[in-house]
Design an enzyme around this catalytic site. Structure first.
Site, PDB file in Angstrom:
ATOM      1  CB  THR A 138      -0.890  -0.005   1.267  1.00 15.72           C
ATOM      2  OG1 THR A 138      -1.532   1.257   1.412  1.00 15.72           O
ATOM      3  CG2 THR A 138      -0.082  -0.252   2.541  1.00 15.72           C
ATOM      4  CG  ASP A 139      -1.212   4.954  -0.940  1.00 20.38           C
ATOM      5  OD1 ASP A 139      -1.731   4.321   0.007  1.00 20.38           O
ATOM      6  OD2 ASP A 139      -1.847   5.781  -1.623  1.00 20.38           O
ATOM      7  CD  GLU A 140      -3.318   3.555   4.578  1.00 22.27           C
ATOM      8  OE1 GLU A 140      -3.057   3.512   5.782  1.00 22.27           O
ATOM      9  OE2 GLU A 140      -4.468   3.546   4.128  1.00 22.27           O
ATOM     10  CE1 TYR A 164      -3.368  -2.612   5.733  1.00 24.54           C
ATOM     11  CE2 TYR A 164      -3.238  -0.251   5.242  1.00 24.54           C
ATOM     12  CZ  TYR A 164      -3.310  -1.582   4.819  1.00 24.54           C
ATOM     13  OH  TYR A 164      -3.311  -1.861   3.467  1.00 24.54           O
ATOM     14  CE  LYS A 168       0.037  -4.597   3.015  1.00 28.00           C
ATOM     15  NZ  LYS A 168      -0.363  -5.937   2.492  1.00 28.00           N
TER      16      LYS A 168
HETATM   17  P1  NAD Z   1      -9.739  -7.272   2.351  1.00 22.98           P
HETATM   18  O1  NAD Z   1      -9.739  -6.967   3.807  1.00 22.98           O
HETATM   19  O2  NAD Z   1     -10.961  -7.002   1.545  1.00 22.98           O
HETATM   20  O3  NAD Z   1      -9.383  -8.819   2.125  1.00 22.98           O
HETATM   21  C1  NAD Z   1      -8.379  -9.462   2.844  1.00 22.98           C
HETATM   22  C2  NAD Z   1      -8.536 -10.970   2.610  1.00 22.98           C
HETATM   23  O4  NAD Z   1      -7.477 -11.640   3.312  1.00 22.98           O
HETATM   24  C3  NAD Z   1      -9.857 -11.549   3.134  1.00 22.98           C
HETATM   25  O5  NAD Z   1     -10.402 -12.433   2.189  1.00 22.98           O
HETATM   26  C4  NAD Z   1      -9.451 -12.284   4.397  1.00 22.98           C
HETATM   27  O6  NAD Z   1     -10.291 -13.389   4.688  1.00 22.98           O
HETATM   28  C5  NAD Z   1      -8.036 -12.729   4.034  1.00 22.98           C
HETATM   29  N1  NAD Z   1      -7.203 -12.979   5.216  1.00 22.98           N
HETATM   30  C6  NAD Z   1      -7.039 -12.158   6.288  1.00 22.98           C
HETATM   31  N2  NAD Z   1      -6.219 -12.742   7.190  1.00 22.98           N
HETATM   32  C7  NAD Z   1      -5.842 -13.933   6.656  1.00 22.98           C
HETATM   33  C8  NAD Z   1      -4.981 -14.974   7.102  1.00 22.98           C
HETATM   34  N3  NAD Z   1      -4.357 -14.906   8.275  1.00 22.98           N
HETATM   35  N4  NAD Z   1      -4.818 -16.048   6.297  1.00 22.98           N
HETATM   36  C9  NAD Z   1      -5.449 -16.138   5.111  1.00 22.98           C
HETATM   37  N5  NAD Z   1      -6.280 -15.176   4.641  1.00 22.98           N
HETATM   38  C10 NAD Z   1      -6.476 -14.091   5.407  1.00 22.98           C
HETATM   39  O7  NAD Z   1      -8.483  -6.511   1.768  1.00 22.98           O
HETATM   40  P2  NAD Z   1      -8.278  -5.788   0.362  1.00 22.98           P
HETATM   41  O8  NAD Z   1      -8.794  -4.410   0.449  1.00 22.98           O
HETATM   42  O9  NAD Z   1      -8.753  -6.692  -0.715  1.00 22.98           O
HETATM   43  O10 NAD Z   1      -6.671  -5.695   0.332  1.00 22.98           O
HETATM   44  C11 NAD Z   1      -5.900  -6.764  -0.197  1.00 22.98           C
HETATM   45  C12 NAD Z   1      -4.435  -6.398  -0.115  1.00 22.98           C
HETATM   46  O11 NAD Z   1      -4.193  -5.207  -0.849  1.00 22.98           O
HETATM   47  C13 NAD Z   1      -3.950  -6.127   1.311  1.00 22.98           C
HETATM   48  O12 NAD Z   1      -2.666  -6.658   1.451  1.00 22.98           O
HETATM   49  C14 NAD Z   1      -3.907  -4.602   1.398  1.00 22.98           C
HETATM   50  O13 NAD Z   1      -2.934  -4.179   2.312  1.00 22.98           O
HETATM   51  C15 NAD Z   1      -3.546  -4.243  -0.020  1.00 22.98           C
HETATM   52  N6  NAD Z   1      -4.022  -2.926  -0.493  1.00 22.98           N
HETATM   53  C16 NAD Z   1      -5.330  -2.575  -0.361  1.00 22.98           C
HETATM   54  C17 NAD Z   1      -5.769  -1.360  -0.876  1.00 22.98           C
HETATM   55  C18 NAD Z   1      -7.219  -0.927  -0.783  1.00 22.98           C
HETATM   56  O14 NAD Z   1      -7.542   0.193  -1.147  1.00 22.98           O
HETATM   57  N7  NAD Z   1      -8.138  -1.783  -0.334  1.00 22.98           N
HETATM   58  C19 NAD Z   1      -4.857  -0.499  -1.495  1.00 22.98           C
HETATM   59  C20 NAD Z   1      -3.509  -0.881  -1.587  1.00 22.98           C
HETATM   60  C21 NAD Z   1      -3.118  -2.113  -1.096  1.00 22.98           C
HETATM   61  O1  DAU Z   2      -4.190   3.970   0.520  1.00 22.85           O
HETATM   62  C1  DAU Z   2      -4.402   2.601   0.424  1.00 22.85           C
HETATM   63  C2  DAU Z   2      -5.246   2.152   1.582  1.00 22.85           C
HETATM   64  O2  DAU Z   2      -6.567   2.600   1.337  1.00 22.85           O
HETATM   65  C3  DAU Z   2      -5.224   0.646   1.784  1.00 22.85           C
HETATM   66  O3  DAU Z   2      -3.922   0.232   2.102  1.00 22.85           O
HETATM   67  C4  DAU Z   2      -6.193   0.238   2.899  1.00 22.85           C
HETATM   68  O4  DAU Z   2      -6.237  -1.185   3.000  1.00 22.85           O
HETATM   69  C5  DAU Z   2      -7.563   0.755   2.551  1.00 22.85           C
HETATM   70  O5  DAU Z   2      -8.474   0.449   3.592  1.00 22.85           O
HETATM   71  C6  DAU Z   2      -7.530   2.256   2.296  1.00 22.85           C
HETATM   72  O6  DAU Z   2      -7.241   2.961   3.541  1.00 22.85           O
HETATM   73  P1  DAU Z   2      -8.012   4.307   3.935  1.00 22.85           P
HETATM   74  O7  DAU Z   2      -7.947   4.466   5.396  1.00 22.85           O
HETATM   75  O8  DAU Z   2      -7.584   5.428   3.080  1.00 22.85           O
HETATM   76  O9  DAU Z   2      -9.514   3.879   3.451  1.00 22.85           O
HETATM   77  P2  DAU Z   2     -10.951   4.120   4.116  1.00 22.85           P
HETATM   78  O10 DAU Z   2     -11.965   3.723   3.088  1.00 22.85           O
HETATM   79  O11 DAU Z   2     -11.062   3.507   5.465  1.00 22.85           O
HETATM   80  O12 DAU Z   2     -11.007   5.692   4.292  1.00 22.85           O
HETATM   81  C7  DAU Z   2     -10.842   6.564   3.187  1.00 22.85           C
HETATM   82  C8  DAU Z   2     -10.854   7.987   3.752  1.00 22.85           C
HETATM   83  O13 DAU Z   2     -12.174   8.286   4.219  1.00 22.85           O
HETATM   84  C9  DAU Z   2      -9.935   8.180   4.947  1.00 22.85           C
HETATM   85  O14 DAU Z   2      -9.377   9.481   4.889  1.00 22.85           O
HETATM   86  C10 DAU Z   2     -10.867   8.068   6.154  1.00 22.85           C
HETATM   87  C11 DAU Z   2     -12.172   8.610   5.618  1.00 22.85           C
HETATM   88  N1  DAU Z   2     -13.399   8.011   6.195  1.00 22.85           N
HETATM   89  C12 DAU Z   2     -13.508   6.661   6.189  1.00 22.85           C
HETATM   90  C13 DAU Z   2     -14.628   6.061   6.704  1.00 22.85           C
HETATM   91  C14 DAU Z   2     -14.763   4.548   6.706  1.00 22.85           C
HETATM   92  C15 DAU Z   2     -14.386   8.825   6.699  1.00 22.85           C
HETATM   93  O15 DAU Z   2     -14.290  10.070   6.694  1.00 22.85           O
HETATM   94  N2  DAU Z   2     -15.514   8.215   7.213  1.00 22.85           N
HETATM   95  C16 DAU Z   2     -15.665   6.867   7.244  1.00 22.85           C
HETATM   96  O16 DAU Z   2     -16.708   6.375   7.756  1.00 22.85           O
END
Ligand code: NAD
Ligand code: DAU
Length: 373
Positions: A138-140, A164, A168
């Site tokens: 992730t970019d975080e 988190y 990562k």
């Molecule tokens: P998600 O939370 O939707 O899915 C995570 C999946 O991993 C689920 O299916 C869960 O059951 C599985 N999991 C969790 N713990 C586990 C374990 N111990 N063993 C096996 N499986 C397990 O997450 P996502 O949003 O699809 O993110 C997927 C990946 O991409 C993550 O590594 C996250 O850090 C990265 N990522 C997410 C975003 C985003 O915006 N969502 C952006 C950049 C990177």
């Molecule tokens: O940047 C990549 C990341 O993006 C991933 O690595 C994470 O897995 C993914 O969850 C996401 O993280 P964020 O914290 O940016 O996503 P989230 O959807 O939780 O929140 C997006 C923005 O909105 C953040 O600034 C917090 C804000 N927010 C979120 C929720 C859920 C609110 O203001 N209200 C809310 O109820």
């Protein structure tokens, strides 16, 4: 030279991005085999994979990436040559309330996968087996940006702010170390915020859609002026596909859409798009009787400013110059088309989001966020 994966272990393939990856990959590479390993936490849902479940080149294993014996036997039995590692605890708010699971899965879990991969692909072999370990990150990990700062490039220093992000970042370092120390053939991608089908409705975009449809408040953390760089999930997976096939071993690639929005702008956009749907489709009013539009209000009336997230990062933005220049990456979805597609998916799949929300998620929100929702 192109790397050609044949048998892929996808960890976390029942989650949001992982499930979209499985669909994307099997559509574009029907001759490869995919084995999904997923623990089916609250965020994993087997229904996300129902469309591929009966395909011969697909197998689902319900199991944990922290289970070394299971991972090892899967790599051996399935003759896996490529791991695409999505499995993680992924929600920042949850990591603030309970970091332990994030360390266990994201750090220890990644290390277990690396150890098993090293054992099967490298140890006691005169010639290592052809292999690849792609780590999805992730970019975080780069921390937060001030308004005038340029977007994150691969050379930015790591400065993770939430548990988190720190978990990562640790996993990224372990992946790098297994390359530098043992020669494991790894690549890593760091992506910005994704949106699209199958995203669990605790994340901003699906939360706002489902809350409007049910007439619940739209919680905006703090002033809502935090910035995220949004990318449609297939465009993230398109980038991962390029890195797996053409990426340089040991390298990191940032993936993003050059698409920065403040949270409040995003929420207002979704409000406007749903107001338009209600205004032009009478059926919507029957389906969603609690939506504000049914009683003559606009969706924006649900916006509620709540206490800010602890340590809330102000701005993320990705410089995708390296993957664009070196691998020819180009996102295909504009935000306008991507957000409309996403909205339509949630409207067409009401059963999906209701089912995932009426379980443990609701109880967790009630316990931790009673002030916010
Ligand atoms: P998600 O939370 O939707 O899915 C995570 C999946 O991993 C689920 O299916 C869960 O059951 C599985 N999991 C969790 N713990 C586990 C374990 N111990 N063993 C096996 N499986 C397990 O997450 P996502 O949003 O699809 O993110 C997927 C990946 O991409 C993550 O590594 C996250 O850090 C990265 N990522 C997410 C975003 C985003 O915006 N969502 C952006 C950049 C990177
Ligand atoms: O940047 C990549 C990341 O993006 C991933 O690595 C994470 O897995 C993914 O969850 C996401 O993280 P964020 O914290 O940016 O996503 P989230 O959807 O939780 O929140 C997006 C923005 O909105 C953040 O600034 C917090 C804000 N927010 C979120 C929720 C859920 C609110 O203001 N209200 C809310 O109820």
């Amino acid at each position: 030279m192109l790397y050609q994966p044949k048998k892929i272990l996808v960890t976390g393939g029942a989650g949001f991005i992982g499930a979209n990856f499985v669909h994307f990959w099997l559509k574009n590479h029907p001759n490869s085999r995919i084995v999904v390993l997923d623990a089916l936490t609250y965020a994993g849902n087997r229904a996300n994979l129902v469309a591929v479940e009966s395909q011969e080149n697909f197998r689902f294993i319900h199991g944990d990436i922290r289970d070394f014996d299971l991972v090892l036997s899967l790599l051996q039995e399935e003759e896996i040559d490529t791991i695409v590692h999505f499995a993680a605890e992924s929600h920042v708010d949850r990591s603030i309330h309970g970091p332990d699971e994030f360390i266990d899965t994201n750090v220890i879990g990644t290390h277990v996968l690396l150890k098993a991969a090293k054992k099967v692909w490298l140890d006691n072999l005169q010639t290592p087996r052809p292999h690849r370990f792609h780590h999805v990150s992730t970019d975080e990990v780069y921390g937060t940006l001030r308004p005038e700062e340029p977007p994150f490039s691969e050379s930015n220093q790591y400065a993770p702010n939430s548990p988190y992000a720190a978990s990562k970042a640790s996993s990224d370092h372990l992946v790098r170390a297994y390359h530098e120390t043992y020669g494991l053939q790894v690549t890593t991608s760091n992506c910005s915020n994704n949106y699209g089908p199958y995203q669990f409705p605790e994340k901003l975009i699906p939360l706002v859609i489902s809350n409007i449809l049910d007439g619940r408040p739209l919680p905006i953390y703090g002033d809502g002026l935090q910035i995220r760089d949004w990318l449609y999930v297939d465009d993230h997976n398109r980038g991962i596909d390029l890195v797996i096939h053409q990426g340089k071993i040991g390298e990191t690639y940032n993936i993003g859409g050059n698409n920065e929005w403040t949270n409040i702008e995003i929420v207002k956009l979704i409000c406007r798009l749903l107001d338009e749907k209600f205004a032009t489709n009478e059926e919507m009013k029957k389906r969603f009787p609690y939506a504000p539009q049914v009683s003559g209000s606009m969706a924006e009336s649900l916006i509620t400013h709540v206490t800010d997230r602890l340590g809330h990062d102000r701005r993320y933005a990705i410089d995708a110059g390296k993957i664009t220049k070196e691998l020819g990456y180009c996102p295909q979805e504009s935000f306008e088309t991507g957000i409309r597609k996403t909205l339509d998916w949630y409207l067409d799949n009401e059963g999906w989001w209701r089912a995932v929300m009426d379980g443990s998620y609701r109880k967790w929100v009630e316990l931790n966020y009673s002030q916010n929702t």
